[in-house]
Design a protein around this motif. Sequence first.
Motif, PDB file in Angstrom:
ATOM      1  N   ARG A  88     -13.779   3.811   9.522  1.00 57.22           N
ATOM      2  CA  ARG A  88     -14.701   3.778  10.746  1.00 57.22           C
ATOM      3  C   ARG A  88     -15.283   2.322  10.879  1.00 57.22           C
ATOM      4  N   TRP A  89     -15.512   1.873   9.870  1.00 55.01           N
ATOM      5  CA  TRP A  89     -16.160   0.388   9.898  1.00 55.01           C
ATOM      6  C   TRP A  89     -15.026  -0.560  10.410  1.00 55.01           C
ATOM      7  N   ALA A  90     -13.755  -0.459   9.914  1.00 54.74           N
ATOM      8  CA  ALA A  90     -12.683  -1.154  10.529  1.00 54.74           C
ATOM      9  C   ALA A  90     -12.411  -1.202  11.992  1.00 54.74           C
ATOM     10  N   LEU A  91     -12.360   0.125  12.369  1.00 56.71           N
ATOM     11  CA  LEU A  91     -11.951   0.267  13.778  1.00 56.71           C
ATOM     12  C   LEU A  91     -13.088  -0.078  14.799  1.00 56.71           C
ATOM     13  N   GLU A  92     -14.232  -0.394  14.197  1.00 60.31           N
ATOM     14  CA  GLU A  92     -15.221  -1.042  15.297  1.00 60.31           C
ATOM     15  C   GLU A  92     -14.748  -2.249  15.909  1.00 60.31           C
ATOM     16  N   ASP A  93     -13.969  -3.198  14.915  1.00 56.71           N
ATOM     17  CA  ASP A  93     -13.669  -4.699  15.515  1.00 56.71           C
ATOM     18  C   ASP A  93     -12.105  -4.787  15.243  1.00 56.71           C
ATOM     19  N   HIS A  94     -11.344  -3.766  14.873  1.00 54.49           N
ATOM     20  CA  HIS A  94      -9.859  -3.764  14.607  1.00 54.49           C
ATOM     21  C   HIS A  94      -9.121  -2.782  15.270  1.00 54.49           C
ATOM     22  N   PRO A  95      -7.819  -3.317  15.565  1.00 51.04           N
ATOM     23  CA  PRO A  95      -7.167  -1.997  16.331  1.00 51.04           C
ATOM     24  C   PRO A  95      -6.523  -1.063  15.504  1.00 51.04           C
ATOM     25  N   LEU A  96      -6.278  -1.365  14.366  1.00 52.56           N
ATOM     26  CA  LEU A  96      -6.041  -0.100  13.530  1.00 52.56           C
ATOM     27  C   LEU A  96      -5.939  -0.500  11.907  1.00 52.56           C
ATOM     28  N   VAL A  97      -5.901   0.645  11.275  1.00 59.83           N
ATOM     29  CA  VAL A  97      -5.935   0.682   9.834  1.00 59.83           C
ATOM     30  C   VAL A  97      -4.763   1.160   8.931  1.00 59.83           C
ATOM     31  N   HIS A  98      -4.220   0.361   8.054  1.00 67.50           N
ATOM     32  CA  HIS A  98      -2.725   1.032   7.586  1.00 67.50           C
ATOM     33  C   HIS A  98      -3.107   0.846   6.068  1.00 67.50           C
ATOM     34  N   TYR A  99      -2.231   1.569   5.314  1.00 64.53           N
ATOM     35  CA  TYR A  99      -2.024   1.856   3.772  1.00 64.53           C
ATOM     36  C   TYR A  99      -0.871   2.273   3.268  1.00 64.53           C
ATOM     37  N   GLY A 100      -0.430   2.177   2.373  1.00 56.86           N
ATOM     38  CA  GLY A 100       0.733   2.557   1.649  1.00 56.86           C
ATOM     39  C   GLY A 100       0.716   3.552   0.504  1.00 56.86           C
ATOM     40  N   ILE A 101       1.317   4.658   0.634  1.00 50.28           N
ATOM     41  CA  ILE A 101       1.238   5.696  -0.514  1.00 50.28           C
ATOM     42  C   ILE A 101       2.539   6.104  -1.098  1.00 50.28           C
ATOM     43  N   TRP A 102       2.831   6.266  -2.373  1.00 49.79           N
ATOM     44  CA  TRP A 102       3.865   6.699  -3.072  1.00 49.79           C
ATOM     45  C   TRP A 102       4.347   8.086  -2.262  1.00 49.79           C
ATOM     46  N   THR A 103       5.635   8.295  -2.336  1.00 48.69           N
ATOM     47  CA  THR A 103       6.304   9.407  -1.562  1.00 48.69           C
ATOM     48  C   THR A 103       5.739  10.755  -2.260  1.00 48.69           C
ATOM     49  N   ASP A 104       5.415  10.608  -3.446  1.00 48.16           N
ATOM     50  CA  ASP A 104       5.358  12.034  -4.373  1.00 48.16           C
ATOM     51  C   ASP A 104       3.790  12.265  -4.355  1.00 48.16           C
TER      52      ASP A 104
ATOM     53  N   ASP B 104       1.061  13.911  -3.200  1.00 51.71           N
ATOM     54  CA  ASP B 104       0.785  14.691  -2.047  1.00 51.71           C
ATOM     55  C   ASP B 104      -0.362  14.821  -1.871  1.00 51.71           C
ATOM     56  N   ALA B 105      -1.529  14.610  -2.906  1.00 54.37           N
ATOM     57  CA  ALA B 105      -2.826  14.948  -2.880  1.00 54.37           C
ATOM     58  C   ALA B 105      -3.570  13.566  -1.980  1.00 54.37           C
ATOM     59  N   ALA B 106      -2.980  12.467  -2.048  1.00 51.98           N
ATOM     60  CA  ALA B 106      -3.449  11.396  -1.142  1.00 51.98           C
ATOM     61  C   ALA B 106      -2.944  11.602   0.245  1.00 51.98           C
ATOM     62  N   ARG B 107      -1.728  12.220   0.534  1.00 57.56           N
ATOM     63  CA  ARG B 107      -1.132  12.493   1.626  1.00 57.56           C
ATOM     64  C   ARG B 107      -2.257  13.349   2.427  1.00 57.56           C
TER      65      ARG B 107
ATOM     66  N   GLN C 296      18.751  -4.912  -5.414  1.00 56.62           N
ATOM     67  CA  GLN C 296      18.892  -3.475  -5.760  1.00 56.62           C
ATOM     68  C   GLN C 296      17.937  -2.546  -5.214  1.00 56.62           C
ATOM     69  N   ALA C 297      18.196  -1.369  -5.215  1.00 50.97           N
ATOM     70  CA  ALA C 297      17.188  -0.150  -4.530  1.00 50.97           C
ATOM     71  C   ALA C 297      16.012  -0.151  -5.674  1.00 50.97           C
ATOM     72  N   GLY C 298      14.731   0.151  -5.238  1.00 47.06           N
ATOM     73  CA  GLY C 298      13.623   0.414  -5.878  1.00 47.06           C
ATOM     74  C   GLY C 298      12.833   1.345  -5.544  1.00 47.06           C
ATOM     75  N   PRO C 299      11.566   1.446  -5.749  1.00 42.77           N
ATOM     76  CA  PRO C 299      10.680   2.512  -5.519  1.00 42.77           C
ATOM     77  C   PRO C 299      10.782   3.031  -3.989  1.00 42.77           C
ATOM     78  N   VAL C 300      10.178   4.094  -3.547  1.00 47.41           N
ATOM     79  CA  VAL C 300      10.074   4.426  -2.233  1.00 47.41           C
ATOM     80  C   VAL C 300       8.796   4.811  -1.774  1.00 47.41           C
ATOM     81  N   TRP C 301       8.016   4.735  -0.606  1.00 40.06           N
ATOM     82  CA  TRP C 301       6.932   5.030  -0.217  1.00 40.06           C
ATOM     83  C   TRP C 301       6.683   5.213   1.211  1.00 40.06           C
TER      84      TRP C 301
END
Length: 239
Positions: free
Chosen positions: A197-213, A215-218, A90-95
């Motif tokens: 900055r540290w990660a992108l020295e040796d890795h192609p990208l960085v990713h992270y998940g945030i709750w849709t609400d 707004d401060a983190a976004r 069933q449907a759960g939280p969105v992010w």
Amino acid sequence: MRRHLFLRANASRWQEEQAWDADGATLLLVRVRRAAGERQQLVGAGEPDALASALSRAAADGVPPVPFGLLTRGAWDLVPADARERLGLQAGPVWDWMWSAAVPPRQPGEERVGPVTGPAAAEEVRACLSRANPDTSADPADPDLRWWGYRDDDGVLRGVVAVNAPEGGPVHLSGLGTDTSWRRRGVGSAMMAAVTRWALEDHPLVHYGIWTDNDAARRIYTRLGYAVGQEVENIVGKA
């Protein structure tokens, strides 16, 4: 077919067991290793209507019951009721899944950010999380995670973030939190900028998940160069 960025970026975090493709969408049955043990889950990306078709095919193929899934937002509502019933979810939280391959502008306080190491590192991180992000699922005991933190003048951790950095692959961040008494002082911005900055020295990208609400983190992540790569909805087993 070429996999969606969301699936490619997370591929090192699971073992793929089965796949369904439909009109440019991809649905995967994967096995994920967690600190508490392994579990199967469904992961999908692509346009909602196409992904709904892939989910219907998976249900018709008798995919085994799973406790959890991650889908493009809006796909689950388009799955026929009988297929949803067979899948038992069933449907759960969105992010929002956010990512960046751009080196961020330097932020005040980055000099206070660095890896948390030493024999007491897990206990130190856990103590900070109890004040900063007690609900996170990121576990200081997880061997796949390295932790970075922001320290005050007395060397006390006032913020932490978990880093999963497979060699040569995308870096996944989780568990970010700032001590409640230190919020709105730029701690989160400093940690995200320094780790990215540290990660992108040796890795192609960085990713992270945030709750849709959140707004401060976004606002922080957007200012540092992150963009939404997929709007996600969780699907969860029925209680």
